[in-house]
Design an enzyme around this catalytic site. Structure first.
Site, PDB file in Angstrom:
ATOM      1  CB  SER A 131       4.695   1.406  -6.398  1.00  0.00           C
ATOM      2  OG  SER A 131       5.929   2.091  -6.312  1.00  0.00           O
TER       3      SER A 131
ATOM      4  CG  HIS B  39       3.053   4.873  -8.852  1.00  0.00           C
ATOM      5  ND1 HIS B  39       2.268   5.960  -9.150  1.00  0.00           N
ATOM      6  CD2 HIS B  39       3.930   5.296  -7.906  1.00  0.00           C
ATOM      7  CE1 HIS B  39       2.646   6.988  -8.428  1.00  0.00           C
ATOM      8  NE2 HIS B  39       3.664   6.619  -7.668  1.00  0.00           N
TER       9      HIS B  39
ATOM     10  CG  ASP C  49       7.286   5.931  -6.718  1.00  0.00           C
ATOM     11  OD1 ASP C  49       6.535   6.919  -6.770  1.00  0.00           O
ATOM     12  OD2 ASP C  49       6.954   4.857  -6.174  1.00  0.00           O
TER      13      ASP C  49
ATOM     14  CG  MET D 213      12.147   8.818  -5.270  1.00  0.00           C
ATOM     15  SD  MET D 213      12.169   7.810  -3.769  1.00  0.00           S
ATOM     16  CE  MET D 213      10.525   7.116  -3.809  1.00  0.00           C
TER      17      MET D 213
ATOM     18  CG  HIS E  80       5.128  10.408  -7.671  1.00  0.00           C
ATOM     19  ND1 HIS E  80       5.015   9.823  -6.423  1.00  0.00           N
ATOM     20  CD2 HIS E  80       5.173  11.752  -7.439  1.00  0.00           C
ATOM     21  CE1 HIS E  80       5.009  10.756  -5.491  1.00  0.00           C
ATOM     22  NE2 HIS E  80       5.108  11.928  -6.084  1.00  0.00           N
TER      23      HIS E  80
ATOM     24  CG  MET F 131       8.477  12.124  -5.391  1.00  0.00           C
ATOM     25  SD  MET F 131       8.385  10.583  -4.447  1.00  0.00           S
ATOM     26  CE  MET F 131       8.397   9.395  -5.792  1.00  0.00           C
TER      27      MET F 131
ATOM     28  CG  MET G  82       2.875  11.980  -1.606  1.00  0.00           C
ATOM     29  SD  MET G  82       3.184  10.484  -2.560  1.00  0.00           S
ATOM     30  CE  MET G  82       4.318   9.587  -1.476  1.00  0.00           C
TER      31      MET G  82
ATOM     32  CG  ASP H 168       2.508   6.508  -3.682  1.00  0.00           C
ATOM     33  OD1 ASP H 168       2.742   5.445  -3.094  1.00  0.00           O
ATOM     34  OD2 ASP H 168       3.330   7.052  -4.449  1.00  0.00           O
TER      35      ASP H 168
END
Length: 220
Positions: free
Chosen positions: A8, A33, A35, A37, A67, A69, A138, A176
């Protein structure tokens, strides 16, 4: 399925993100990965589509697992697919129409996933499992790297593994948060086949040594 390690980049050195990704892939990482946000759905702000596009422009050709979020999510599904995402995973709470959002991911040519937070029920999976390529559990509350693994995740892992097996579908079971050398074997033994690992790799002195030590624990 082969167990895949997904470093990640939330834990990487962002001042040289392209080099970090090349190094971690060369050291044995399978997929990246990514992320995303928004400081709204989760209390942090990270990467946008332009960062993903720059990574592709830098020459990274590996699978990139995005991913999201964020909320609202649909417009970013389109933007990240155009920027080079291979997998796109969303949270049920991030959209008013989950079925439609999953269809959107697939229409953009990406694998579609659902992410389940630690306190979120698994009930939603019953109604959309036929549209899923990935189920992400998660094992920390989303928002920050370096958190400790939440033990109740193991109970969820067993339930989701049974659900996937019963469906007879090829669905990745991803975990994760808080995975490291002390628990990676147990997480994999409960049925996970994509392991997202951030701090344990990127904060180590040697990516190659750390990833090898993790691989050694994944031989059952």
């Amino acid at each position: 399925m082969k167990i895949l390690l997904a470093p990640s980049i939330l834990s990487a050195d962002c001042s040289r993100i392209g080099e970090e990704i090349k190094n971690v892939l060369k050291s044995g990482g399978d997929i990246i990965h990514f992320d995303v946000m928004d400081n709204h759905y989760v209390p942090n702000l990270t990467f946008g589509p332009m960062v993903l596009q720059s990574i592709r422009n830098f020459g990274i050709t590996s699978i990139i697992d995005v991913h999201l979020m964020v909320t609202p999510v649909d417009s970013l599904i389109v933007q990240f697919s155009k920027a080079g995402a291979d997998f796109i995973t969303i949270h049920p709470e991030s959209t008013n129409h989950l079925d439609r959002s999953l269809e959107l991911i697939k229409s953009c040519g990406c694998k579609a996933g659902i992410a389940i937070n630690p306190a979120t029920s698994l009930g939603v999976l019953e109604y959309v499992i036929e549209k899923l390529d990935i189920i992400l559990l998660m094992s920390v509350n989303p928002g920050f790297s370096g958190q400790e693994f939440i033990p109740s995740t193991f109970k969820k892992l067993l339930k989701v593994r049974k659900l996937i097996d019963k469906s007879n579908r090829k669905i990745f079971l991803e975990v994760d948060g808080g995975i490291n050398l002390t628990n990676i074997q147990k997480v994999a033994s409960y049925g996970a086949n994509i392991l997202v690992i951030g701090s344990a790799i990127f904060k180590s002195k040697s990516y190659l040594k750390t990833i090898k030590e993790m691989r050694d624990q994944l031989v059952f």
